[in-house]
Design a protein around this motif. Structure first.
Motif, mmCIF file in Angstrom:
data_model
loop_
_atom_site.group_PDB
_atom_site.id
_atom_site.type_symbol
_atom_site.label_atom_id
_atom_site.label_comp_id
_atom_site.label_asym_id
_atom_site.label_seq_id
_atom_site.Cartn_x
_atom_site.Cartn_y
_atom_site.Cartn_z
ATOM 1 N N TYR A 220 0.820 -1.142 -0.021
ATOM 2 C CA TYR A 220 -0.016 -0.031 -0.055
ATOM 3 C C TYR A 220 0.892 1.051 -0.166
ATOM 4 C CZ TYR A 220 -4.019 -2.782 1.374
ATOM 5 O OH TYR A 220 -5.090 -3.706 1.030
ATOM 6 N N PRO A 221 0.437 2.350 -0.837
ATOM 7 C CA PRO A 221 1.361 3.551 -0.830
ATOM 8 C C PRO A 221 1.355 4.117 0.751
ATOM 9 C CG PRO A 221 -0.928 3.883 -2.005
ATOM 10 C CD PRO A 221 -0.716 2.418 -1.645
ATOM 11 N N GLN A 222 2.497 4.335 1.068
ATOM 12 C CA GLN A 222 2.864 5.274 2.292
ATOM 13 C C GLN A 222 3.142 6.520 1.948
ATOM 14 O OE1 GLN A 222 2.797 3.622 5.186
ATOM 15 N NE2 GLN A 222 2.106 1.621 4.033
ATOM 16 N N PRO A 223 2.643 7.415 2.883
ATOM 17 C CA PRO A 223 2.856 8.765 2.918
ATOM 18 C C PRO A 223 4.177 9.219 2.993
ATOM 19 C CG PRO A 223 2.110 8.451 4.915
ATOM 20 C CD PRO A 223 1.950 7.267 4.185
ATOM 21 N N GLN A 224 4.780 9.931 2.124
ATOM 22 C CA GLN A 224 6.084 10.418 1.806
ATOM 23 C C GLN A 224 6.551 11.605 2.605
ATOM 24 O OE1 GLN A 224 8.307 8.264 0.342
ATOM 25 N NE2 GLN A 224 6.806 6.880 -0.019
ATOM 26 N N ALA A 225 7.449 11.542 3.276
ATOM 27 C CA ALA A 225 8.070 12.478 4.256
ATOM 28 C C ALA A 225 8.908 13.456 3.152
ATOM 29 C CB ALA A 225 8.839 12.233 5.237
ATOM 30 N N ALA A 226 8.811 14.838 3.431
ATOM 31 C CA ALA A 226 9.736 15.512 2.421
ATOM 32 C C ALA A 226 11.056 15.097 2.625
ATOM 33 C CB ALA A 226 9.497 16.922 2.656
ATOM 34 N N ALA A 227 11.859 15.215 1.499
ATOM 35 C CA ALA A 227 13.205 14.688 1.426
ATOM 36 C C ALA A 227 13.936 15.789 2.089
ATOM 37 C CB ALA A 227 13.801 14.538 0.045
ATOM 38 N N ALA A 228 15.014 15.258 2.938
ATOM 39 C CA ALA A 228 15.832 16.192 3.506
ATOM 40 C C ALA A 228 16.908 16.595 2.505
ATOM 41 C CB ALA A 228 16.524 15.654 4.743
ATOM 42 N N PRO A 229 17.571 17.759 2.563
ATOM 43 C CA PRO A 229 18.478 18.130 1.760
ATOM 44 C C PRO A 229 19.662 17.306 2.009
ATOM 45 C CG PRO A 229 17.711 20.188 2.880
ATOM 46 C CD PRO A 229 16.983 18.937 3.351
ATOM 47 N N ALA A 230 20.619 16.856 0.914
ATOM 48 C CA ALA A 230 21.571 16.140 1.049
ATOM 49 C C ALA A 230 22.573 16.303 2.175
ATOM 50 C CB ALA A 230 22.257 15.804 -0.218
ATOM 51 N N ASN A 231 22.955 17.672 2.549
ATOM 52 C CA ASN A 231 23.739 17.921 3.409
ATOM 53 C C ASN A 231 23.245 18.254 4.754
ATOM 54 O OD1 ASN A 231 22.414 20.190 2.642
ATOM 55 N ND2 ASN A 231 24.226 21.460 2.525
ATOM 56 N N LYS A 232 21.921 18.016 4.862
ATOM 57 C CA LYS A 232 21.309 18.271 6.116
ATOM 58 C C LYS A 232 21.850 17.296 7.129
ATOM 59 C CE LYS A 232 17.109 19.321 8.710
ATOM 60 N NZ LYS A 232 15.848 19.299 8.525
ATOM 61 N N GLU A 233 22.057 17.647 8.290
ATOM 62 C CA GLU A 233 22.796 16.678 9.283
ATOM 63 C C GLU A 233 21.540 15.845 10.092
ATOM 64 O OE1 GLU A 233 26.239 17.784 11.870
ATOM 65 O OE2 GLU A 233 25.249 19.541 11.766
ATOM 66 N N HIS A 344 32.619 20.152 13.572
ATOM 67 C CA HIS A 344 32.966 20.466 12.196
ATOM 68 C C HIS A 344 32.852 21.984 11.911
ATOM 69 C CE1 HIS A 344 28.618 21.020 12.297
ATOM 70 N NE2 HIS A 344 28.700 19.856 12.702
ATOM 71 N N ASN A 345 32.919 22.366 10.788
ATOM 72 C CA ASN A 345 33.042 23.782 10.557
ATOM 73 C C ASN A 345 32.123 23.899 9.138
ATOM 74 O OD1 ASN A 345 34.482 23.049 8.400
ATOM 75 N ND2 ASN A 345 36.301 23.892 9.322
ATOM 76 N N ALA A 346 31.551 25.184 8.555
ATOM 77 C CA ALA A 346 30.885 25.146 7.401
ATOM 78 C C ALA A 346 31.386 24.869 6.273
ATOM 79 C CB ALA A 346 30.303 26.806 7.347
ATOM 80 N N GLU A 347 32.691 24.916 6.211
ATOM 81 C CA GLU A 347 33.530 24.296 5.063
ATOM 82 C C GLU A 347 33.627 22.712 4.714
ATOM 83 O OE1 GLU A 347 37.548 25.279 4.763
ATOM 84 O OE2 GLU A 347 37.884 24.258 2.765
ATOM 85 N N GLY A 348 33.291 22.255 6.091
ATOM 86 C CA GLY A 348 33.325 20.683 6.050
ATOM 87 C C GLY A 348 32.089 20.116 5.752
ATOM 88 N N LEU A 349 31.071 20.708 6.120
ATOM 89 C CA LEU A 349 29.680 20.578 5.610
ATOM 90 C C LEU A 349 29.445 20.780 4.180
ATOM 91 C CD1 LEU A 349 27.551 22.038 8.523
ATOM 92 C CD2 LEU A 349 27.627 19.589 7.984
ATOM 93 N N ALA A 350 29.934 21.739 3.600
ATOM 94 C CA ALA A 350 29.975 22.123 2.110
ATOM 95 C C ALA A 350 30.637 21.035 1.518
ATOM 96 C CB ALA A 350 30.531 23.188 1.843
#
Length: 867
Positions: A220-233, A344-350
């Motif tokens: 049965y189809p399941q409600p899909q949560a909005a995909a998190a951004p690839a870089n979101k922790e 971490h820092n912003a550069e590492g997340l980027a």
């Protein structure tokens, strides 16, 4: 019209591809000419046609399917297609054998074959396209023989092939309502509309059934949560309540990583291992083993440097080089990253975003890197989770103390009902191995302790002896203890001579009083024996239960009036009391309590005193039920087995029990069971909580006998005839009529719905209702595709119907879902044995023995390996 032509083209393409591969089969050596081989042609032709039709059904619905459904349908279509290729290869030597028979037998066999293709009832023109390769093979065999019969055969087959070409042309061009007639041939083209043909096939096959037979059920189809951004922790506090993720940093280690993995396998839970790149080079086989075991392996930098203090190429290299090492060890590495020390820092997340990686933090720190005491580590994790209620737990797989602490943590979390999530490629989701083996439930919703008084009397001193009562009482006791988790020491049982008037009253006045009942306790009372009704001078009837030592002439003195039981019920310090009396009498007071929308919450506050009786005054209790039970108690046992869960919420209330039992019993006997609330009741309901069934069906699974199945069928049929929607009319305790409506279904999770569907399937299986059981297990898998229990059980229903190939597919699905499930290997082996695939059968028997060497069926499996 375009879609019709596309389907027709696809059919022609499938046929053409089959022909191409068929023509490239190597020449077959002549076989012994025996007439015994000839009959095998007909079943192969019918199977060839069935698969051909199923492929068309899959193609016809293609445009209405979702992408995932289309992909699954194509996979099943490919399986059907290749089965037909194998079938065509088997047909070639059979046809050669036919042509080598003596003339009379050969001519008769050829005529039977061609008559079936040319004019078998029920064949549509498009069906005959399935046999083109068979006709071509027969044409080739006839061409190699210059005798007159062979020449005639060649001519007839050639005409049939020409007719097939006309049929194919009709489906390759626009279809008209009226067609011109062609010169008659052995196959006379009727040129049906394609839609008519598809409609005909859909009566024979459903897309869902075809796919299910080949091991595919679309969920049965399941409600899909909005995909998190690839870089979101990812953080632990975003998990569902009572859900944890087990993570292990700094490995792989030459010893402890393997030990951690062994513990996870033992508990059947997933883990995530964040590995240091320079360690991966030394132990890359360990990374592969973890992934093979179903765990996720992520990046923990190359040298475990403090990345928040780094930048530029050095920072990039720490992340990228470790990722390269992980990919070299196993390309299936997960795109997860954990910053050493969580810094971490912003550069590492980027950089993570650039490389397609996601940072995973934690909110439960075991401190195993500092704390040398395993019990202290475990207590820290558990106390933190007690506050957080969920989380990503940080361990390290480079310490012996972590290995020792892990089982302590897992034992407690499993006991507390926690689920364990693993990485599924996109997010953390609860994995199949999260649940421990089911245990007997101790109490139902809202109860502290559960007590029961169970009385059964056959051997009366002065009343007629009975046949069923003791057996009934024994079965009720076993159901209370084994199914509903009543403590056996709190189930007080009296049988035959033990059940004197004094002893019965002593159980209520002394044993229950000594138990020091609490306000949240419950008491179930069952009596099977004689009942009597005495009319008082006021004209009111008074009911009695008859102890073993009662004198029929002294009922008012040495029997027990129901008014005494009412008084006892009111005096007991328990929340809910339910009397179930397998005896017939009348003369009880009745009060009714109102229902509530917030049932479980309100029910916990309301006192309940209820009674269900087998019948009224002057009615005989119907004996002769299955297993030596009365009809009433047999029906009661079926109700408690799950049939009385009328709204599917996993709970059986006393009202639901009555709503199932009363109309069912009255439909097959002269009894009219009565139900109601006793004085002192405040509308509370006695509640049974159904345990989750966990039986993996196999050859040792029990089923009901013919007499039990026949009676259950009558009970269900009779009850349904007396039910108006969800409302039934039954007697109240004063002899009048009352309407009882089943509670409305409640909202439930997909997991709960799957479990209920599986439980329903087990009920149906035991009654040998295989089609209905198949539907129930299918429903369970729609709600929960990774439900190994339902997958195995669906496979076994196929097995019982002698559909061994379909059964094998579902046993294989079960093993893919849970490779540690031994019984699925045994079932698979038996199915393979039925399919005469002894090599695969022996392999499965061996796997079963490896996983369960002491299983009761181990001796049987060893015997199969010796054959």
């Amino acid at each position: 019209m375009k879609s019709k032509l596309m389907i027709a083209a696809a059919v022609a393409a499938l046929a053409g591809a089959a022909l191409t591969l068929y023509r490239h089969q190597p020449p077959t050596a002549p076989l012994a000419t025996t007439a015994a081989a000839v009959p095998a042609v007909q079943p192969e032709l019918q199977a060839l046609l069935a698969n051909y039709r199923k492929i068309i059904v899959l193609l016809a619905d293609e445009k209405t399917l979702s992408d995932s459904e289309r992909k699954a349908a194509n996979q099943v279509g490919q399986s059907l297609f290749h089965e037909n290729l194998e079938r065509l290869a088997r047909l070639q030597p059979l046809l050669a054998q036919t042509q080598a028979l003596p003339p009379a037998q050969r001519d008769a066999a050829d005529d039977a074959l061609l008559s079936y293709i040319e004019s078998a009832p029920g064949l549509y023109d498009a069906d005959r396209l399935a046999f083109r390769e068979v006709l071509l093979a027969l044409q080739k065999l006839a061409a190699a023989d210059q005798t007159l019969p062979a020449i005639k055969l060649h001519k007839r087959v050639s005409e049939d092939l020409a007719a097939l070409e006309d049929i194919e042309k009709q489906y390759d061009k626009e279809i008209s309502d009226i067609f011109a007639r062609f010169e008659a041939r052995a196959i006379t083209p009727k040129r049906e509309k394609w839609d008519d043909y598809i409609a005909h096939l859909r009566k024979l096959y459903s897309l869902e059934q075809i796919m299910k037979d080949y091991g595919v059920i679309m969920p049965y189809p399941q409600p899909q949560a909005a995909a998190a951004p690839a870089n979101k922790e990812i953080f632990g506090n975003a998990l569902p309540p009572k859900t944890v993720v087990l993570t292990f940093d700094d490995g792989p280690h030459g010893t402890y990583t393997e030990e951690i993995a062994a513990i996870l396998k033992q508990y059947n839970v997933p883990g995530v291992f964040f590995e240091v790149g320079q360690n991966v080079g030394r132990y890359k086989d360990e990374s592969k083993r973890l992934i093979d075991a179903g765990h996720a392996v992520g990046n923990h930098s190359y040298s475990h440097a403090l990345l928040s203090k780094q930048s530029g190429d050095k920072l990039y290299g720490e992340i990228a080089n470790a990722d390269s090492a992980l990919k070299a060890a196993d390309a299936r590495r997960s795109p997860l990253f954990r910053f050493p020390y969580g810094a971490h820092n912003a550069e590492g997340l980027a950089i993570l975003s650039q490389l397609g990686l996601r940072s995973v933090m934690w909110n439960v720190d075991s401190m195993d890197w500092a704390d040398p005491v395993p019990s202290s580590i475990a207590n820290r994790v558990l106390s933190t989770l007690d506050k957080e209620k969920r989380g990503i737990i940080l361990f390290h797989d480079i310490h012996d103390r972590s290995v020792k602490a892990l089982p302590m943590v897992l034992d407690k979390l499993i006991a507390d009902g926690y689920s364990f999530a693993g990485w599924d490629g996109q997010d953390f989701k609860v994995m199949r191995g999260a649940q421990p083996e089911p245990e007997k439930i101790a109490v139902s919703t809202g109860y502290a302790n559960s007590y029961a008084v169970v009385i059964g009397i056959n051997d009366y001193q002065k009343w007629p002896k009975l046949q069923y009562a003791v057996q009934d009482a024994k079965a009720i006791r076993e159901t209370l203890v084994n199914r509903f988790g009543f403590d056996s020491e709190r189930v007080f049982t009296l049988s035959n001579g033990e059940a004197t008037r004094n002893n019965i009253l002593a159980v209520f006045h002394d044993k229950l009083a000594d138990a020091r009942l609490k306000k949240d306790d419950r008491i179930f009372v069952f009596f099977a024996g004689h009942g009597a009704t005495r009319q008082l001078s006021s004209g009111r009837n008074l009911g009695y239960i008859i102890p073993a030592d009662s004198d029929p002439q002294q009922v008012s003195v040495d029997a027990i009036p129901m008014t005494d039981l009412q008084n006892i019920a009111e005096s007991l310090n328990a929340k809910h009391v339910l009397f179930v009396m397998d005896a017939c009498y009348s003369g009880l007071g009745l009060t009714r309590g109102g229902g509530s929308n917030a049932f479980l919450r309100d029910n916990a506050r309301r006192i309940g005193r209820q009674m269900l009786t087998a019948g009224g005054a002057d009615q005989m209790v119907a004996d002769g039920g299955p297993g030596g039970h009365s009809v009433f108690t047999w029906t009661l046992l079926q109700a408690l087995n799950g049939k009385a869960d009328l709204n599917g919420d996993g709970l059986i209330t006393a009202t639901e029990l009555a709503a199932y039992v009363a109309p069912a019993v009255s439909s097959v006997s002269q009894q009219t069971p009565a139900f109601g609330s006793l004085p002192g009741s405040e509308g509370g309901e006695f509640v049974f909580q159904l345990p989750a069934e966990a039986e993996f069906l196999n050859a040792q699974s029990t089923q009901l006998g013919a007499d039990a199945i026949a009676l259950n069928s009558k009970l269900d049929s009779g009850r349904s005839q007396q039910t108006d929607g969800n409302t039934v009319v039954i007697k109240n305790l004063q002899g009048g009529e009352q309407k009882i409506a089943a509670p409305q279904p409640v909202d439930a999770s997909a997991r709960q719905l799957a479990q209920r569907a599986n439980d329903k399937g087990l009920q149906l299986y035991k009654e040998k209702q295989y089609a209905a059981a198949e539907a129930a297990f299918t429903e369970a898998l729609k709600y929960r595709p990774d439900f190994g229990l339902a997958a195995n059980n669906l496979g076994f229903v196929y097995y019982k119907q002698e559909k061994y190939a379909e059964a094998a597919r579902w046993f294989e699905n079960t093993i893919q879902i849970d490779a540690s499930r031994a019984i699925a290997y045994l079932n698979l082996a038996d199915a393979r044995q039925k399919l005469n695939d002894s090599d695969k059968a022996k392999k499965a028997y061996a796997s079963f023995l490896e996983l369960a060497p002491n299983h009761p069926s181990a001796g049987y499996a060893r015997e199969q390996l010796k054959k």
